[in-house]
Structures are given as C-alpha cells and as structure tokens.
Design an enzyme around this catalytic site. Structure first.
Site, short mmCIF file in Angstrom:
data_model
loop_
_atom_site.label_atom_id
_atom_site.label_comp_id
_atom_site.label_asym_id
_atom_site.label_seq_id
_atom_site.Cartn_x
_atom_site.Cartn_y
_atom_site.Cartn_z
N LYS A 8 1.06 -1.34 -0.07
CA LYS A 8 0.10 0.02 0.01
C LYS A 8 0.79 1.30 0.10
CE LYS A 8 -4.42 -1.87 1.95
NZ LYS A 8 -5.32 -1.89 2.98
N ARG A 33 -3.16 -9.93 5.66
CA ARG A 33 -3.64 -10.07 4.37
C ARG A 33 -2.77 -9.47 3.49
NH1 ARG A 33 -6.43 -7.02 0.55
NH2 ARG A 33 -8.23 -7.93 -0.66
#
Length: 276
Positions: A219, A253
């Site tokens: 991210k 995740r």
C-alpha cells in the site's frame, strides 16, 4: 474459529493470500481474472503457506470506479466454485454487496470480508443468513474520495468506536461474537500519519475481544514512506506485517505469501519462547 466447513486456530497468526479477479486493482489488476490464472495463483499461495484465499471482484483502491452487481457476480462466483472444487481451503469473499455475499457463501466461501462493515443495503441481513464469520473493516468515506484529506480527532479511538458500534449492530442482528473479525482499515481514508499511528497502537484493538485482521501489503503507506514503486515494497511489507503480528494481529492479508509466512513463523516462535 469455524469457517463454514473448516476450523482455523486463530491463537496462532495466519496469512491470507489476496486473489483479485479485477482488471483495475492497484497492485495486480488483470493478472488473475481468468479462472485458470486464478487457480494457478491459488495453488501457488497455498503451497507457500496461505491459510485463507481472499477473492475480490471490485477494486477498492483510491479512485476506484463502481462495479455493477452482475459484473461482480460474474467475476467472483465461478472462481470461488472452482477453488472449492479443487482445494481444501477457506475462501473469503471481499465484497460489500448482499447478493454477492449470499451467492459466494452458497458457492463455498467461508468468510465475508466487507470493507464497508455490512453497512450497505441488505448486507447485514445477508450475513446473518449466511451463518459464516464476517470481517468488519473501518473506512472513512468511499473509495473514490477516501484519501482526499481524511481527518480524525484521535484516529485509533475513532476507529475503535466505529468498530464497537458495528460489532454491537451485528450482535443485535444475530451474528455471535465468535463469528466476528475486525480490520482497522489501513489505507482506507487514512493519511500516512494515521496509518502508522494505528500500527503503533494496534494492540488496543484486542480490547474488542475479537480477532484482528490487517492489510498493508504494497500500500501507499509503504510507497510514500520509502519512495518505492509497488513492485519494490516487499521489504516494507514484511516489516509492517511483522510489527502487526507482534502487536496482536491474528490474520495478515498479503500479496507476497511466502515471505510473509516466513516472517510470521519467526514472530510466532519468538512469542512461544516469551511464554515459557
């Protein structure tokens, strides 16, 4: 915790492999949109040690466009059916749409992973009827504009308050506490500073008395800090995954399963010796 037909012990940290069957996800859009490609990637992630496969048919990256119900069903249901026919694993469906939740569980999904925390029309009712665990994530705003100047009074406390409210709503609707997981929503309506404050204070989420899932893989909280492109964020991703597990995260995740599984095993071994 029972995920439909399979039990996974969440007292040990677990790894969830990301399988985006979308053309526009920020990291791997279009890579696994065909069933054959999706099955190959699933097999690889399971060989690398993934405990869950999280299938998503709608990108939730900043600025993402809306996907119709039929588009999402067409993308995810055949993939879930094929994975369950071939592999003995827990499939998670990453969706906010009630019909996708219902059809995915009927196809074999054992976990509903909702970035909107069952707030969309019919979603809570569909989750109650599905009788599988749910993951409730915090997001400020919606994907199209969520990164446009997000603001909080106190980010950790604000996210905790929201998740407490959603847990209470789920319980009152008929979802028992032992079927609830929470996700602070790293990167979803959070500035760089908000993300790292949440990570530093992640242990506070254990007060909710439910498992905690985190997703920071590749991210922008890594890219902006390290000045790295998406394909160069592995080291940063391993670092934040390690810190998260040290801070009590139960499920991580990720895109990079093999490397994360190794890191999680090291932390688990360290924690085992601390308990002796």
């Amino acid at each position: 915790m029972w995920f439909k037909d399979k039990f996974i012990d969440l007292s040990q940290p677990r790894v969830m492999g990301i399988l985006n069957v979308t053309p526009d996800s920020f990291s791997d859009g279009g890579s696994f949109s065909g069933i054959d490609n999706a099955l190959r990637q699933t097999e690889l992630m399971l060989q690398e040690g993934a405990d869950f496969i999280d299938v998503g048919g709608e990108s939730t990256r900043p600025g993402a466009e809306y996907v119709s119900l039929q588009q999402e069903l067409d993308r995810v249901i055949p993939v879930i059916e094929s994975i369950k026919q071939r592999f003995d694993t827990v499939v998670s469906v990453d969706t906010s749409k009630a019909q996708v939740m219902s059809d995915a569980v009927n196809a074999g999904a054992g976990l509903i992973n909702d970035v909107r925390a069952l707030q969309e029309e019919g979603a809570l009712e569909a989750a109650v009827l599905a009788q599988v665990p749910v993951c409730l994530m915090h997001m400020q705003g919606q994907p199209r504009q969520m990164q446009q100047n997000p603001m909080y009074d106190m980010v950790t406390e604000d996210v905790l308050v929201f998740l407490r409210q959603r847990i209470a709503k789920c319980e009152s609707a008929g979802i028992s506490l032992d079927k609830i997981i929470v996700d602070p929503g790293f990167g979803f309506g959070k500035s760089l500073e908000h993300n790292y404050q949440l990570l530093a204070e992640l242990l506070q989420f254990k007060a909710l008395e439910v498992p905690v899932l985190v997703g920071m893989s590749r991210k922008s909280m890594l890219g902006k800090l390290l000045n790295r492109d998406i394909e160069q964020r592995l080291a940063g991703g391993i670092a934040v995954a390690t810190i998260a597990v040290q801070q009590g995260a139960n499920i991580v995740r990720v895109h990079d399963v093999k490397e994360t599984v190794d890191a999680v095993k090291v932390v688990a071994a360290l924690n085992a010796y601390r308990k002796k």
